[in-house]
Design a protein around this motif. Structure first.
Motif, PDB file in Angstrom:
ATOM      1  N   ILE A  93       1.028  -1.267  -0.040  1.00  0.00           N
ATOM      2  CA  ILE A  93      -0.064   0.048  -0.008  1.00  0.00           C
ATOM      3  C   ILE A  93       0.961   1.453   0.074  1.00  0.00           C
ATOM      4  CG2 ILE A  93      -1.811   1.331   1.278  1.00  0.00           C
ATOM      5  CD1 ILE A  93      -2.868  -1.184   2.330  1.00  0.00           C
ATOM      6  N   ILE A  94       0.614   2.201  -0.805  1.00  0.00           N
ATOM      7  CA  ILE A  94       1.342   3.434  -0.994  1.00  0.00           C
ATOM      8  C   ILE A  94       0.775   4.346   0.116  1.00  0.00           C
ATOM      9  CG2 ILE A  94       2.110   5.079  -2.548  1.00  0.00           C
ATOM     10  CD1 ILE A  94       3.224   2.542  -3.115  1.00  0.00           C
ATOM     11  N   GLN A  95       1.680   4.816   0.780  1.00  0.00           N
ATOM     12  CA  GLN A  95       1.148   5.902   1.916  1.00  0.00           C
ATOM     13  C   GLN A  95       0.639   6.908   1.270  1.00  0.00           C
ATOM     14  OE1 GLN A  95       4.299   8.155   3.801  1.00  0.00           O
ATOM     15  NE2 GLN A  95       3.220   7.636   6.010  1.00  0.00           N
ATOM     16  N   GLY A  96      -0.517   7.424   1.517  1.00  0.00           N
ATOM     17  CA  GLY A  96      -1.193   8.476   1.002  1.00  0.00           C
ATOM     18  C   GLY A  96      -2.682   8.149  -0.032  1.00  0.00           C
ATOM     19  N   GLU A  97      -2.694   6.856  -0.415  1.00  0.00           N
ATOM     20  CA  GLU A  97      -3.503   6.510  -1.378  1.00  0.00           C
ATOM     21  C   GLU A  97      -4.644   6.048  -0.476  1.00  0.00           C
ATOM     22  OE1 GLU A  97      -2.909   2.698  -3.649  1.00  0.00           O
ATOM     23  OE2 GLU A  97      -2.034   1.987  -2.010  1.00  0.00           O
ATOM     24  N   THR A  98      -5.974   6.214  -1.185  1.00  0.00           N
ATOM     25  CA  THR A  98      -7.136   6.032  -0.501  1.00  0.00           C
ATOM     26  C   THR A  98      -7.607   4.296  -0.949  1.00  0.00           C
ATOM     27  OG1 THR A  98      -8.050   8.349  -0.699  1.00  0.00           O
ATOM     28  CG2 THR A  98      -9.700   6.443  -0.299  1.00  0.00           C
ATOM     29  N   ILE A  99      -7.910   3.338   0.050  1.00  0.00           N
ATOM     30  CA  ILE A  99      -8.249   2.187  -0.209  1.00  0.00           C
ATOM     31  C   ILE A  99      -9.442   2.043   0.370  1.00  0.00           C
ATOM     32  CG2 ILE A  99      -5.811   1.478  -0.136  1.00  0.00           C
ATOM     33  CD1 ILE A  99      -6.067   0.334   2.756  1.00  0.00           C
ATOM     34  N   VAL A 100      -9.956   0.822   0.131  1.00  0.00           N
ATOM     35  CA  VAL A 100     -11.217   0.283   0.817  1.00  0.00           C
ATOM     36  C   VAL A 100     -10.935  -1.477   0.696  1.00  0.00           C
ATOM     37  CG1 VAL A 100     -12.528   0.074  -1.307  1.00  0.00           C
ATOM     38  CG2 VAL A 100     -13.683   0.101   0.735  1.00  0.00           C
ATOM     39  N   PHE A 101     -11.366  -1.877   1.573  1.00  0.00           N
ATOM     40  CA  PHE A 101     -11.089  -3.454   1.647  1.00  0.00           C
ATOM     41  C   PHE A 101     -12.153  -4.186   0.947  1.00  0.00           C
ATOM     42  CE2 PHE A 101      -9.714  -2.151   6.422  1.00  0.00           C
ATOM     43  CZ  PHE A 101      -8.623  -2.036   6.041  1.00  0.00           C
ATOM     44  N   ASN A 102     -11.631  -5.182   0.349  1.00  0.00           N
ATOM     45  CA  ASN A 102     -12.203  -6.210  -0.621  1.00  0.00           C
ATOM     46  C   ASN A 102     -12.605  -7.633  -0.196  1.00  0.00           C
ATOM     47  OD1 ASN A 102     -13.582  -6.771  -3.076  1.00  0.00           O
ATOM     48  ND2 ASN A 102     -11.806  -7.208  -4.363  1.00  0.00           N
ATOM     49  N   PHE A 103     -13.460  -7.343   0.640  1.00  0.00           N
ATOM     50  CA  PHE A 103     -13.926  -8.703   1.602  1.00  0.00           C
ATOM     51  C   PHE A 103     -15.481  -9.018   1.496  1.00  0.00           C
ATOM     52  CE2 PHE A 103      -9.663  -7.612   3.117  1.00  0.00           C
ATOM     53  CZ  PHE A 103      -8.920  -8.796   2.824  1.00  0.00           C
ATOM     54  N   GLU A 143       2.118   5.178   8.968  1.00  0.00           N
ATOM     55  CA  GLU A 143       3.475   5.149   8.804  1.00  0.00           C
ATOM     56  C   GLU A 143       3.882   4.032   8.001  1.00  0.00           C
ATOM     57  OE1 GLU A 143       5.304   5.324  12.651  1.00  0.00           O
ATOM     58  OE2 GLU A 143       3.871   6.643  13.676  1.00  0.00           O
ATOM     59  N   ASP A 144       5.206   4.356   7.479  1.00  0.00           N
ATOM     60  CA  ASP A 144       5.664   3.111   6.483  1.00  0.00           C
ATOM     61  C   ASP A 144       6.069   2.008   7.470  1.00  0.00           C
ATOM     62  OD1 ASP A 144       7.718   5.004   7.412  1.00  0.00           O
ATOM     63  OD2 ASP A 144       8.922   4.470   5.612  1.00  0.00           O
ATOM     64  N   GLY A 145       6.033   0.768   6.626  1.00  0.00           N
ATOM     65  CA  GLY A 145       6.819  -0.450   7.498  1.00  0.00           C
ATOM     66  C   GLY A 145       5.681  -1.414   7.312  1.00  0.00           C
ATOM     67  N   ALA A 146       6.146  -2.349   8.268  1.00  0.00           N
ATOM     68  CA  ALA A 146       5.506  -3.776   8.059  1.00  0.00           C
ATOM     69  C   ALA A 146       4.113  -3.740   8.788  1.00  0.00           C
ATOM     70  CB  ALA A 146       5.906  -5.190   8.241  1.00  0.00           C
ATOM     71  N   TYR A 147       2.892  -4.121   8.312  1.00  0.00           N
ATOM     72  CA  TYR A 147       1.679  -4.227   8.842  1.00  0.00           C
ATOM     73  C   TYR A 147       1.260  -5.711   8.764  1.00  0.00           C
ATOM     74  CZ  TYR A 147       0.876   0.764   8.975  1.00  0.00           C
ATOM     75  OH  TYR A 147       1.165   2.099   9.351  1.00  0.00           O
ATOM     76  N   GLN A 189       3.104  -4.405   3.238  1.00  0.00           N
ATOM     77  CA  GLN A 189       3.841  -3.446   3.612  1.00  0.00           C
ATOM     78  C   GLN A 189       3.049  -1.652   3.113  1.00  0.00           C
ATOM     79  OE1 GLN A 189       7.149  -4.074   4.551  1.00  0.00           O
ATOM     80  NE2 GLN A 189       8.178  -2.237   4.574  1.00  0.00           N
ATOM     81  N   VAL A 190       3.409  -0.956   3.877  1.00  0.00           N
ATOM     82  CA  VAL A 190       2.905   0.647   3.738  1.00  0.00           C
ATOM     83  C   VAL A 190       4.256   1.197   3.409  1.00  0.00           C
ATOM     84  CG1 VAL A 190       2.070   2.765   4.432  1.00  0.00           C
ATOM     85  CG2 VAL A 190       1.027   0.328   5.277  1.00  0.00           C
ATOM     86  N   VAL A 191       4.369   1.547   1.796  1.00  0.00           N
ATOM     87  CA  VAL A 191       5.628   2.089   1.533  1.00  0.00           C
ATOM     88  C   VAL A 191       5.498   3.871   1.482  1.00  0.00           C
ATOM     89  CG1 VAL A 191       7.055   2.222  -0.543  1.00  0.00           C
ATOM     90  CG2 VAL A 191       5.997   0.173   0.207  1.00  0.00           C
ATOM     91  N   ASN A 192       6.202   4.605   1.791  1.00  0.00           N
ATOM     92  CA  ASN A 192       6.391   5.930   1.691  1.00  0.00           C
ATOM     93  C   ASN A 192       7.212   6.132   0.280  1.00  0.00           C
ATOM     94  OD1 ASN A 192       7.000   8.660   1.728  1.00  0.00           O
ATOM     95  ND2 ASN A 192       7.345   8.821   3.890  1.00  0.00           N
TER      96      ASN A 192
END
Length: 162
Positions: A13-23, A54-58, A73-76
Motif C-alpha cells: 500500500i502506497i502511503q497517501g492512497e485511498t483504499i477500501v477493503f475487498n472482502f 506510517e511506513d513499515g510492515a503491517y 508493507q506500507v511504502v512511503n
C-alpha cells in the motif's frame, strides 16, 4: 475525486492512497500497524485515507468465510527514492576512491558518509562497491515492483597480475 483502490493485502500500500477493503459481507478486518496498534474495521467498509499511516510492515487479520492473516508493507514513496539515491551516492564515492588508487594516488584516508576508510585494499573496495550495488538494485526493483534483477548492468573489476 480521489481514486479508491480495492485491497486484499496481497500487494503493498502506497502511503497517501485511498483504499477500501475487498472482502465479503459480515467480515471483520483488524489491521495491526508497525507499532503494534490494532484497528478494527467492519463490513460495509468505508474508504480509508492512508496519509497518516506510517511506513513499515503491517499485519491484517481477516475474519470472513475463513480466517486469514496477511502481512503487507506500507511504502512511503519519497523515502524509497531517497534511499536509492543515497546508495548511488555511496557507490560514486567508492568509485572515486578506486579511481584514485588506480591512478597511483596515495590515498591514505577517505571519508564516505562520515566513515573513514584507511588504506583499504582494492579487493575490499570492490566488495564494498558490489554490496552497495546489490542494495541499490534491490531498492530499484522494489520501487518498480519487479523482482530484483540487475538494473546497474555491470561492475568491472581490474586485477593486477602479481
Amino acid at each position: 475525486m480521489a481514486v479508491i483502490r480495492k485491497v486484499d493485502f496481497t500487494t503493498d500500500i502506497i502511503q497517501g492512497e485511498t483504499i477500501v477493503f475487498n472482502f465479503s459481507e459480515d467480515s471483520v478486518v483488524e489491521v495491526v500497524n508497525s507499532k503494534g496498534i490494532k484497528t478494527s474495521y467492519n463490513y460495509p467498509y468505508q474508504p480509508i485515507d492512508t496519509s497518516s499511516w506510517e511506513d513499515g510492515a503491517y499485519t491484517a487479520i481477516i475474519n470472513d468465510t475463513s480466517f486469514a492473516v496477511r502481512t503487507f508493507q506500507v511504502v512511503n514513496p519519497t523515502t524509497t527514492a531517497d534511499k536509492y539515491n543515497q546508495y548511488l551516492n555511496i557507490i560514486n564515492e567508492i568509485n572515486q576512491v578506486i579511481e584514485s588508487k588506480v591512478q597511483g594516488g596515495g590515498v591514505i584516508t577517505q571519508s564516505i558518509n562520515n566513515k573513514s576508510l584507511t588504506t583499504e585494499s582494492m579487493d575490499a573496495l570492490l566488495k564494498l562497491r558490489s554490496h552497495y550495488t546489490k542494495l541499490a538494485n534491490q531498492e530499484r526493483a522494489r520501487m518498480k515492483g519487479i523482482s530484483p534483477g540487475n538494473p546497474i548492468k555491470s561492475i568491472t573489476t581490474f586485477n593486477r597480475g602479481v
